[in-house]
Design a protein around this motif. Structure first.
Motif, PDB file in Angstrom:
ATOM      1  N   ARG A 199      -0.479 -38.385  26.566  1.00  0.00           N
ATOM      2  CA  ARG A 199       0.653 -37.484  26.766  1.00  0.00           C
ATOM      3  C   ARG A 199       0.839 -36.567  25.565  1.00  0.00           C
ATOM      4  O   ARG A 199       1.171 -35.381  25.717  1.00  0.00           O
ATOM      5  CB  ARG A 199       1.929 -38.295  27.025  1.00  0.00           C
ATOM      6  CG  ARG A 199       3.173 -37.431  27.286  1.00  0.00           C
ATOM      7  CD  ARG A 199       2.970 -36.518  28.483  1.00  0.00           C
ATOM      8  NE  ARG A 199       4.078 -35.594  28.656  1.00  0.00           N
ATOM      9  CZ  ARG A 199       3.978 -34.414  29.251  1.00  0.00           C
ATOM     10  NH1 ARG A 199       2.816 -34.008  29.750  1.00  0.00           N
ATOM     11  NH2 ARG A 199       5.043 -33.640  29.377  1.00  0.00           N
ATOM     12  N   GLU A 228      -1.452 -33.749  25.858  1.00  0.00           N
ATOM     13  CA  GLU A 228      -0.985 -32.833  26.904  1.00  0.00           C
ATOM     14  C   GLU A 228       0.109 -31.905  26.391  1.00  0.00           C
ATOM     15  O   GLU A 228       0.051 -30.686  26.593  1.00  0.00           O
ATOM     16  CB  GLU A 228      -0.462 -33.618  28.108  1.00  0.00           C
ATOM     17  CG  GLU A 228      -1.525 -34.263  28.962  1.00  0.00           C
ATOM     18  CD  GLU A 228      -0.938 -34.951  30.172  1.00  0.00           C
ATOM     19  OE1 GLU A 228      -1.658 -35.084  31.183  1.00  0.00           O
ATOM     20  OE2 GLU A 228       0.252 -35.362  30.123  1.00  0.00           O
ATOM     21  N   GLU A 281       0.368 -27.920  26.113  1.00  0.00           N
ATOM     22  CA  GLU A 281       1.383 -27.186  26.884  1.00  0.00           C
ATOM     23  C   GLU A 281       2.213 -26.260  26.008  1.00  0.00           C
ATOM     24  O   GLU A 281       2.674 -25.211  26.475  1.00  0.00           O
ATOM     25  CB  GLU A 281       2.309 -28.171  27.592  1.00  0.00           C
ATOM     26  CG  GLU A 281       1.663 -28.921  28.748  1.00  0.00           C
ATOM     27  CD  GLU A 281       2.548 -30.028  29.292  1.00  0.00           C
ATOM     28  OE1 GLU A 281       2.195 -30.605  30.337  1.00  0.00           O
ATOM     29  OE2 GLU A 281       3.596 -30.320  28.670  1.00  0.00           O
ATOM     30  N   GLN A 300       8.347 -36.308  29.734  1.00  0.00           N
ATOM     31  CA  GLN A 300       8.313 -35.608  31.024  1.00  0.00           C
ATOM     32  C   GLN A 300       9.704 -35.515  31.649  1.00  0.00           C
ATOM     33  O   GLN A 300       9.971 -36.070  32.715  1.00  0.00           O
ATOM     34  CB  GLN A 300       7.335 -36.301  31.977  1.00  0.00           C
ATOM     35  CG  GLN A 300       5.893 -36.287  31.466  1.00  0.00           C
ATOM     36  CD  GLN A 300       4.925 -37.004  32.388  1.00  0.00           C
ATOM     37  OE1 GLN A 300       4.996 -38.228  32.542  1.00  0.00           O
ATOM     38  NE2 GLN A 300       4.035 -36.256  32.993  1.00  0.00           N
ATOM     39  N   ASP A 333      13.165 -34.470  33.540  1.00  0.00           N
ATOM     40  CA  ASP A 333      13.571 -33.781  34.767  1.00  0.00           C
ATOM     41  C   ASP A 333      14.439 -32.578  34.423  1.00  0.00           C
ATOM     42  O   ASP A 333      14.450 -31.582  35.154  1.00  0.00           O
ATOM     43  CB  ASP A 333      14.368 -34.733  35.667  1.00  0.00           C
ATOM     44  CG  ASP A 333      13.623 -36.009  35.974  1.00  0.00           C
ATOM     45  OD1 ASP A 333      12.639 -35.943  36.726  1.00  0.00           O
ATOM     46  OD2 ASP A 333      14.004 -37.078  35.439  1.00  0.00           O
ATOM     47  N   LEU A 377       6.616 -23.409  31.818  1.00  0.00           N
ATOM     48  CA  LEU A 377       6.705 -24.839  32.115  1.00  0.00           C
ATOM     49  C   LEU A 377       7.640 -25.093  33.280  1.00  0.00           C
ATOM     50  O   LEU A 377       7.374 -25.940  34.145  1.00  0.00           O
ATOM     51  CB  LEU A 377       7.193 -25.596  30.879  1.00  0.00           C
ATOM     52  CG  LEU A 377       6.226 -25.614  29.691  1.00  0.00           C
ATOM     53  CD1 LEU A 377       6.944 -26.110  28.436  1.00  0.00           C
ATOM     54  CD2 LEU A 377       5.021 -26.493  29.992  1.00  0.00           C
ATOM     55  N   GLN A 402       5.698 -24.083  36.427  1.00  0.00           N
ATOM     56  CA  GLN A 402       4.503 -24.878  36.721  1.00  0.00           C
ATOM     57  C   GLN A 402       4.808 -26.350  36.999  1.00  0.00           C
ATOM     58  O   GLN A 402       4.138 -26.972  37.817  1.00  0.00           O
ATOM     59  CB  GLN A 402       3.510 -24.764  35.561  1.00  0.00           C
ATOM     60  CG  GLN A 402       2.874 -23.392  35.427  1.00  0.00           C
ATOM     61  CD  GLN A 402       1.820 -23.343  34.336  1.00  0.00           C
ATOM     62  OE1 GLN A 402       1.713 -24.242  33.488  1.00  0.00           O
ATOM     63  NE2 GLN A 402       1.023 -22.283  34.331  1.00  0.00           N
ATOM     64  N   THR A 403       5.802 -26.907  36.294  1.00  0.00           N
ATOM     65  CA  THR A 403       6.088 -28.339  36.437  1.00  0.00           C
ATOM     66  C   THR A 403       7.329 -28.620  37.262  1.00  0.00           C
ATOM     67  O   THR A 403       7.545 -29.764  37.679  1.00  0.00           O
ATOM     68  CB  THR A 403       6.258 -29.008  35.061  1.00  0.00           C
ATOM     69  OG1 THR A 403       7.473 -28.555  34.446  1.00  0.00           O
ATOM     70  CG2 THR A 403       5.080 -28.670  34.150  1.00  0.00           C
ATOM     71  N   VAL A 448      10.379 -28.519  36.069  1.00  0.00           N
ATOM     72  CA  VAL A 448      11.457 -29.027  35.232  1.00  0.00           C
ATOM     73  C   VAL A 448      12.649 -28.074  35.306  1.00  0.00           C
ATOM     74  O   VAL A 448      12.494 -26.856  35.257  1.00  0.00           O
ATOM     75  CB  VAL A 448      10.996 -29.222  33.776  1.00  0.00           C
ATOM     76  CG1 VAL A 448      10.573 -27.911  33.134  1.00  0.00           C
ATOM     77  CG2 VAL A 448      12.085 -29.897  32.945  1.00  0.00           C
TER      78      VAL A 448
END
Length: 232
Positions: free
Chosen positions: A113, A116, A120, A151, A153, A179, A182-183, A185
């Motif tokens: 992570r 990652e 990012e 990660q 929310d 972000l 793409q994610t 969030v």
């Protein structure tokens, strides 16, 4: 309500001689980018503290969906000047969010992570640099990377672009918007920079002494807003 992440219900906060957030009611949908704006002393930071659970409202409540325990919240603070001699590398600073551990004592999934989030936030090439010797924008990206390790929310930026130069401000918010898209969030950004809010946000919450406005960002009129540096 399946796509809501939080909603406020008649929210108020009473200080000794002042009340803010007068009967605040708004609902935030998942995946949206919300900018909170308003003049000095109207309760922007107070609202963030209530959402984070750091402050109990005098009246009303914040409801999370499906529950507060089910929502992971990442927090990016206002720019903090870090001494040039600060000893940790960018990588080790970001890794502090993993139960306050440093490399090489991370679990394999934490190492993965970490790799990652450094990618990012465009910090891979800087990961071994001392954090104290990086630029203001790079330091804020490191705080952002910390917030992203779990990660979240919901990602909250509390005046995170304050004190940055115009280029660094736009780079940080462009990254957060990327972000967000793409994610998925959900983002809450407290800001005094209306042009950037209008450029990157979906919605706005304008807090005012006499009330508030909430809606799509293209409905925010700059003439209704006065900025400032004081936080309440």
């Amino acid at each position: 309500m399946d796509d809501l992440i939080l909603a406020t219900h008649d929210l108020q906060e009473q200080f000794t001689e002042k009340r803010v957030l007068n009967n605040l009611n708004f609902a935030l949908h998942r995946g949206r980018f919300l900018s909170i704006v308003g003049e000095n002393g109207v309760g922007k930071t107070t609202l963030v503290r209530i959402i984070l659970g750091q402050l109990k409202p005098t009246h009303g409540s914040v409801e999370f969906f499906p529950s507060r325990k089910a929502i992971r919240i990442g927090y990016v603070p206002q720019f903090r000047n870090i001494d040039d001699e600060y000893p940790l590398s960018v990588k080790n600073f970001v890794a502090l969010n993993f139960t306050h551990s440093l490399m090489p004592w991370l679990k394999p999934q934490e190492r993965h992570r970490l790799t990652e989030v450094l990618a990012e936030t465009d910090l891979t090439k800087l990961q071994n640099e001392p954090l104290g010797r990086t630029s203001g924008g790079e330091k804020q990206r490191a705080y952002l990377a910390q917030a992203l390790t779990m990660q979240p929310d919901l990602l909250i930026l509390d005046e995170s672009t304050a004190s940055l130069d115009p280029i660094a401000k736009e780079q940080l918010l462009r990254l957060v918007r990327k972000l967000n898209q793409q994610t998925g969030v959900t983002v809450i950004s407290v800001t005094h920079d209306i042009p950037l809010a209008k450029q990157f946000s979906d919605d706005y919450l304008l807090l005012q002494p006499e009330g508030y406005q909430f809606g799509p960002i293209d409905q925010l009129q700059v003439s209704e807003y006065q900025g400032g540096e004081q936080h309440v």
